[in-house]
Motif scaffolding. Structure first.
Motif, short mmCIF file in Angstrom:
data_model
loop_
_atom_site.label_atom_id
_atom_site.label_comp_id
_atom_site.label_asym_id
_atom_site.label_seq_id
_atom_site.Cartn_x
_atom_site.Cartn_y
_atom_site.Cartn_z
N HIS A 250 -87.61 2.37 -43.19
CA HIS A 250 -87.86 2.55 -41.75
C HIS A 250 -86.99 1.53 -41.02
CE1 HIS A 250 -89.91 3.42 -38.02
NE2 HIS A 250 -90.05 2.12 -37.83
N ALA B 90 -85.78 -0.36 -37.57
CA ALA B 90 -86.28 -0.73 -36.25
C ALA B 90 -85.26 -1.62 -35.56
CB ALA B 90 -87.61 -1.45 -36.38
N LYS C 53 -84.67 -4.05 -31.73
CA LYS C 53 -85.29 -4.58 -30.52
C LYS C 53 -84.21 -5.17 -29.62
CE LYS C 53 -86.75 -8.90 -32.83
NZ LYS C 53 -87.89 -9.76 -33.10
N GLN D 275 -81.57 -5.67 -35.30
CA GLN D 275 -81.90 -4.47 -36.05
C GLN D 275 -82.31 -4.89 -37.45
OE1 GLN D 275 -78.94 -1.47 -35.68
NE2 GLN D 275 -79.60 -0.39 -37.50
N VAL E 23 -94.17 1.25 -40.33
CA VAL E 23 -94.16 1.36 -38.87
C VAL E 23 -94.97 0.22 -38.25
CG1 VAL E 23 -94.97 2.79 -36.94
CG2 VAL E 23 -93.70 3.83 -38.81
N ALA F 77 -92.95 -2.98 -38.61
CA ALA F 77 -91.84 -2.99 -37.66
C ALA F 77 -92.33 -3.28 -36.25
CB ALA F 77 -91.10 -1.66 -37.71
N ALA F 78 -93.47 -2.72 -35.87
CA ALA F 78 -94.03 -2.97 -34.53
C ALA F 78 -94.38 -4.44 -34.35
CB ALA F 78 -95.25 -2.09 -34.31
N GLU G 12 -91.13 -6.32 -33.85
CA GLU G 12 -90.54 -6.09 -32.53
C GLU G 12 -91.19 -6.95 -31.45
OE1 GLU G 12 -90.81 -1.89 -31.85
OE2 GLU G 12 -89.23 -1.44 -33.30
#
Length: 80
Positions: free
Chosen positions: A11, A13, A15, A29, A58, A61-62, A65
């Motif tokens: 995944h 991600a 920011k 990244q 996910v 990654a959140a 971020e």
């Protein structure tokens, strides 16, 4: 001894945010990954499915971020 290759679930991600110290915009990244293998188990001691792995990535990654990121020069000044 045999070599096993397991499927890697990824995944990606990114920011975009300003540096909290100098205000310069930063773009970062990162790729988060886990492998789908018999040793990667969940809390129930069952092998994780690809969907479970994606959900974990996910969330990870959140969280990443949301973390503030320092500009490289500001980071160097903060450590010295």
């Amino acid at each position: 001894m045999p070599t096993y290759r397991f499927h890697e679930v990824k995944h990606q991600a990114s920011k975009n945010l300003p540096c909290p110290a100098c205000g310069k915009k930063l773009r970062r990244q990162r790729t988060f990954s886990q492998t789908l293998n018999p040793f990667n188990k969940n809390a129930d001691d069952q092998v994780k499915t690809e969907l479970e792995i994606v959900r974990e990535l996910v969330v990870e990654a959140a969280d990443w971020e949301k973390e503030p990121e320092l500009h490289p020069r500001c980071r160097a000044e903060a450590t010295s």
